[in-house]
Write a protein that holds these residues in place. Structure first.
Motif, PDB file in Angstrom:
ATOM      1  N   ALA A 197       0.851  -1.193   0.000  1.00  0.00           N
ATOM      2  CA  ALA A 197       0.000   0.000   0.000  1.00  0.00           C
ATOM      3  C   ALA A 197       0.884   1.240   0.000  1.00  0.00           C
ATOM      4  N   PHE A 198       0.459   2.247  -0.756  1.00  0.00           N
ATOM      5  CA  PHE A 198       1.205   3.501  -0.860  1.00  0.00           C
ATOM      6  C   PHE A 198       0.236   4.655  -0.615  1.00  0.00           C
ATOM      7  N   ILE A 199       0.655   5.610   0.195  1.00  0.00           N
ATOM      8  CA  ILE A 199      -0.222   6.717   0.580  1.00  0.00           C
ATOM      9  C   ILE A 199       0.491   8.035   0.303  1.00  0.00           C
ATOM     10  N   ASN A 200      -0.162   8.911  -0.452  1.00  0.00           N
ATOM     11  CA  ASN A 200       0.398  10.237  -0.717  1.00  0.00           C
ATOM     12  C   ASN A 200      -0.743  11.210  -1.008  1.00  0.00           C
ATOM     13  N   ASN A 201      -0.476  12.490  -0.879  1.00  0.00           N
ATOM     14  CA  ASN A 201      -1.485  13.522  -1.115  1.00  0.00           C
ATOM     15  C   ASN A 201      -1.365  14.074  -2.527  1.00  0.00           C
ATOM     16  N   ASP A 202      -2.529  14.376  -3.146  1.00  0.00           N
ATOM     17  CA  ASP A 202      -2.505  14.956  -4.483  1.00  0.00           C
ATOM     18  C   ASP A 202      -2.656  16.468  -4.400  1.00  0.00           C
ATOM     19  N   GLU A 203      -2.687  17.110  -5.573  1.00  0.00           N
ATOM     20  CA  GLU A 203      -2.718  18.570  -5.597  1.00  0.00           C
ATOM     21  C   GLU A 203      -4.112  19.142  -5.374  1.00  0.00           C
ATOM     22  N   HIS A 204      -5.127  18.277  -5.270  1.00  0.00           N
ATOM     23  CA  HIS A 204      -6.499  18.755  -5.097  1.00  0.00           C
ATOM     24  C   HIS A 204      -7.008  18.574  -3.670  1.00  0.00           C
ATOM     25  N   GLY A 205      -6.093  18.373  -2.720  1.00  0.00           N
ATOM     26  CA  GLY A 205      -6.493  18.303  -1.327  1.00  0.00           C
ATOM     27  C   GLY A 205      -7.066  16.970  -0.900  1.00  0.00           C
ATOM     28  N   GLN A 206      -6.735  15.901  -1.618  1.00  0.00           N
ATOM     29  CA  GLN A 206      -7.177  14.565  -1.234  1.00  0.00           C
ATOM     30  C   GLN A 206      -5.961  13.660  -1.056  1.00  0.00           C
ATOM     31  N   THR A 207      -6.162  12.566  -0.332  1.00  0.00           N
ATOM     32  CA  THR A 207      -5.100  11.586  -0.123  1.00  0.00           C
ATOM     33  C   THR A 207      -5.366  10.382  -1.011  1.00  0.00           C
TER      34      THR A 207
END
Length: 529
Positions: free
Chosen positions: A428-438
């Motif tokens: 599993a990989f977790i990161n935030n995007d540029e639209h304010g979501q994870t």
């Protein structure tokens, strides 16, 4: 000669013996002879059955001797359910598909790809990219980059100019990019399209990569390509083509796109006698993503269902999605005051042996949810034309959505023997995007009830699922979920992200072990006399 003269049907046994007996002559001097380079390029340019000639050359050891890098992949197995052919057989099939795309017979099945492929200025560059796209498999490291290096050496050795060398090298290095983007990214987002268009740079690169990707996907596994994946590829190609035509310096304005979609939907609904005030009441506090990602026609039909069905809870509506051919069935569910909607819908569809390929969840506020799931039957087809099936799905959704989570039936599909043998761990990989979501990306063996289980984890962690991209690759799935905390903010605490990642991996791996053990126990039960 076999490629250029259609009257030569095959080789005599005496000729084959001569070939096999003189194979030793293909040495470094032979491989560096410009006359042989010209003959090989002439083969790539011939109008005959190129793939058949390459297959013959492979069978008699000629291709592997002339291209030692190809010789290393002859007979090399790929130990997964995603690829069903050895690397060399897959490679020859890719070239065969490229040739077929240029034939009129394939125009009906692949209308856009066929048109694009027939109009490539130098199709032999596409064939070289096809020959080299997987040539570095089994060496360790990134096979795309290693293969790109080999492709560049081949192209320079065979006197292609530097512009052509760069194109072939780029194609091999990026041969997985288009399929990954279409299946894992939100291609309804104009920002995603703009980024992809920047990577393409121009129409030539887009056309060659599109042709290579379609040929590659159809040579990997006969069951891999379906109407849904074909629609995603066409959508990405056409949207990128429009972005390139518009100019990379003129990206689509998100706010204008959203307002245009909202206005068009209101106009369609007004024509059916539904007022703007009523529409806005149904939409409530729904986010702009709803109007960014959904077509105005789909928004209007779903809104009309809520207006027509009134106080019914949940409101359920099924229709086939697609412009000309049905690519998937859109399952629309509108609820009020029902908890854990994502997990319940996923569980219901799984119990009916339906495969979810995409999911989008919106929150109009006041405890309401607007959910759009895209699903295929177990044959990879849309099913909304089947009235009996639609009634069955509607009834199952209504029953399960009104039950508490703890009473939901467990998945009843067994783990197949093939999936059992090829089990690997979960990542599993977790990161935030540029639209304010994870973004939570989960790579795990394909198992019944997977989406519902992940939905439970997200619920217990107080996460809100906004959308999901589902990609099944043989025995594994690569699912991406876009989530936020209950307050609408992304996950920023690294310790919490690590705890979530660890929990996802531990629970799914434990579940996989239990299902395999249960399957083994059933098989070992003695048969009654």
């Amino acid at each position: 000669l076999l490629g250029e003269d259609p009257e030569i049907l095959d080789l005599r046994s005496t000729t084959i013996r001569q070939i096999l007996g003189n194979q030793w002559r293909i040495d470094a001097e032979f491989r560096n002879d410009p006359r042989n380079h010209a003959l090989f390029v002439r083969l790539l340019e011939c109008k005959g059955n190129l793939s058949n000639q390459l297959q013959r050359m492979t069978r008699y050891g000629i291709l592997g001797s002339y291209l030692p890098e190809f010789g290393r992949i002859v007979g090399q197995m790929q130990h997964d359910l995603f690829h069903v052919y050895p690397v060399d057989a897959h490679t020859i099939q890719v070239v065969r598909n490229m040739r077929r795309l240029a034939n009129q017979s394939e125009a009906e099945r692949f209308p856009i790809a066929s048109h694009v492929c027939k109009n490539l200025p130098k199709p032999e560059l596409l064939y070289i990219a096809g020959l080299y796209h997987d040539i570095a498999k089994g060496r360790g490291g990134d096979h795309s980059q290693l293969g790109a290096t080999d492709a560049a050496l081949f192209a320079r050795r065979h006197d292609f100019n530097e512009q052509e060398v760069r194109l072939v090298t780029w194609l091999v290095e990026h041969h997985l990019l288009m399929s990954a983007t279409s299946q894992r990214e939100d291609i309804d987002d104009p920002d995603v399209i703009h980024r992809f268009a920047r990577l393409m740079g121009d129409q030539i690169h887009l056309d060659y990569l599109f042709s290579l990707t379609v040929a590659d996907m159809n040579a990997t596994n006969p069951t891999l390509w379906n109407q849904w994946k074909g629609a995603l590829m066409r959508q990405l190609y056409l949207a990128t083509r429009d972005a390139l035509a518009r100019g990379l310096e003129n990206p689509v304005n998100r706010l204008e796109w959203i307002e245009s979609s909202r206005t068009e939907a209101l106009e369609l609904l007004a024509a059916e006698g539904i007022s703007e005030a009523r529409c806005r009441a149904i939409w409530g506090e729904i986010g702009d993503d709803f109007f960014l990602k959904e077509k105005a026609s789909a928004i209007s039909r779903c809104t009309r269902q809520v207006w027509e069905q009134g106080d019914r809870n949940p409101i359920i509506y099924l229709e086939n999605a697609g412009v000309e051919d049905a690519t998937a069935t859109r399952v629309f569910v509108y609820t009020s005051g029902i908890d854990n909607v994502f997990s319940k819908i996923a569980a219901a569809l799984d119990l009916l042996n339906l495969n979810v390929v995409d999911a989008r969840l919106y929150a109009p506020g006041e405890g309401r949810t607007l959910n759009l799931f895209y699903a295929l039957d177990d044959h990879g087809q849309a099913f909304a034309d089947n009235t009996q099936r639609v009634r069955q799905v509607t009834r199952a959704l209504r029953d399960i959505l009104t039950q508490p989570m703890e009473t939901l039936p467990k998945p009843n599909r067994r783990v197949s023997r093939q999936l059992k043998q090829l089990t690997t761990g979960t990542a599993a990989f977790i990161n935030n995007d540029e639209h304010g979501q994870t973004r939570i990306m989960v790579l795990t063996p394909d198992r019944p009830g997977l989406l519902a289980h992940l939905g439970r984890i997200f619920l217990e962690c107080r996460l809100t699922v906004h959308s999901a991209k589902i990609a099944t690759l043989g025995e594994r799935v690569e699912d991406s979920f876009y989530v936020t905390r209950a307050d609408g903010l992304p996950l920023c605490d690294q310790d919490l992200c690590e705890q979530l990642r660890t929990r996802i991996c531990a629970e799914l791996d434990q579940r996989n072990r239990e299902e395999i053990a249960a399957t083994d126990a059933l098989r070992e039960m003695p048969l009654r006399a």
